[in-house]
Design an enzyme around this catalytic site. Structure first.
Site, short mmCIF file in Angstrom:
data_model
loop_
_atom_site.label_atom_id
_atom_site.label_comp_id
_atom_site.label_asym_id
_atom_site.label_seq_id
_atom_site.Cartn_x
_atom_site.Cartn_y
_atom_site.Cartn_z
N ASN A 179 -59.72 12.55 -26.53
CA ASN A 179 -60.12 11.17 -26.79
C ASN A 179 -61.38 10.75 -26.04
O ASN A 179 -62.01 9.74 -26.38
CB ASN A 179 -58.97 10.20 -26.47
CG ASN A 179 -58.51 10.30 -25.03
OD1 ASN A 179 -58.09 11.38 -24.58
ND2 ASN A 179 -58.54 9.20 -24.31
N HIS A 180 -61.78 11.52 -25.02
CA HIS A 180 -63.03 11.22 -24.31
C HIS A 180 -64.18 12.12 -24.78
O HIS A 180 -65.18 12.27 -24.08
CB HIS A 180 -62.84 11.39 -22.80
CG HIS A 180 -61.94 10.36 -22.19
ND1 HIS A 180 -62.28 9.02 -22.13
CD2 HIS A 180 -60.70 10.46 -21.64
CE1 HIS A 180 -61.29 8.34 -21.54
NE2 HIS A 180 -60.33 9.19 -21.25
N ASN A 223 -62.38 15.78 -19.59
CA ASN A 223 -62.47 14.85 -18.45
C ASN A 223 -63.34 15.40 -17.33
O ASN A 223 -63.27 14.93 -16.19
CB ASN A 223 -61.08 14.56 -17.88
CG ASN A 223 -60.15 13.88 -18.87
OD1 ASN A 223 -59.09 14.40 -19.18
ND2 ASN A 223 -60.55 12.72 -19.36
#
Length: 273
Positions: free
Chosen positions: A67-68, A40
């Site tokens: 997930n990013h 993030n």
């Protein structure tokens, strides 16, 4: 071995705090291995190559994702050539990068770092349990083994999935640390068979926020339930959150785990020697 793990770095506030404070923190806690979840770091979504280099230069040995992972497309060619940056190993075959890496430490020891992603309330990836099982079958942990410590970052939404994973591999790895929910949990412990565990290590970011994002726009989404402006990271003083694990030389298993909270709004908690 002493292992320092820092949870999800969120936005500029978290990024600047990690780069500024990690060299001193690594020295103060006498960490042999430093692992940072950096998924993030870029405006709250993804990681750029320049930011990855800054974390590595500041003293991180391995960076993990979640997930990013692919929100910044320029990370794709970078991850192919940088073994110290890993993504969840249960992405489908053919996905760029790798899900595990072995690093040679400054003290001459070797450590295996795995990154897996949960499937409850997350993207439907391959099975993280069987993926981790296959990777761990390639290694023996211990003084004469292929590695002297093994750390797993499980990036997952559900605490039940993280706990099930931890108990499944208790006694086979040094530590399993949860990421993704950005809130440090109070359940740090050494499990029955010797694996250190914490459901979520917390984030490195501004806690005057909604899990690192500016609280006004984030809260408004729950009131209106319609698409709004793109969420942006909060920019106040960051708290560095994570954990310090100490392992037994004879086995690679954990002797103790202590939370780390440094700077910002949360109560301070620095490991004792």
């Amino acid at each position: 071995m002493r292992i320092l793990f820092l949870g999800d770095v969120v936005g500029r506030a978290g990024r600047d705090a990690v780069v500024a404070r990690l060299p001193g923190l690594r020295r103060d806690v006498m960490a042999d291995l430093v692992v940072v979840n950096a998924e993030n770091a870029s405006h709250g979504f993804g990681l750029s190559p320049e930011m990855a280099r800054a974390f590595l230069d500041a003293g991180a040995d391995v960076l993990t994702l979640g997930n990013h992972a692919w929100d910044r497309k320029e990370i794709i060619p970078f991850i192919e050539g940088e073994p110290r940056l890993i993504r969840p190993l249960n992405f489908p075959p053919g996905t760029p990068g790798r899900g595990a890496t072995v690093v040679e430490l400054r003290n001459g020891k070797r450590a295996l770092v795995l990154n897996v992603m949960g499937r409850l309330f997350m993207d439907a990836l391959d099975d993280p349990f069987r993926g981790a099982q296959a990777e761990l079958a390639r290694h023996v942990m211990g003084p004469q083994g292929t590695v002297q410590a093994i750390l797993v970052d499980i990036h997952a939404e559900a605490s039940s999935e993280k706990l099930a994973f931890a108990h499944s591999f208790d006694g086979r790895v040094s530590a399993i640390l949860g990421t993704h929910t950005h809130v440090p949990t109070a359940d740090h412990q050494v499990l029955a068979e010797g694996t250190a565990y914490m459901t979520d290590a917390g984030m490195c970011g501004d806690y005057d926020s909604v899990i690192g994002m500016q609280k006004g726009p984030a809260a408004l989404r729950f009131w209106r339930k319609v698409p709004g402006e793109r969420l942006a990271p909060a920019e106040g003083e960051a708290t560095l959150c994570g954990a310090l694990i100490e392992t037994e030389d004879a086995t690679g298993l954990a002797k103790r785990i202590q939370p780390v909270r440094l700077g910002g709004r949360l109560s301070q908690l620095l490991p004792i020697s």
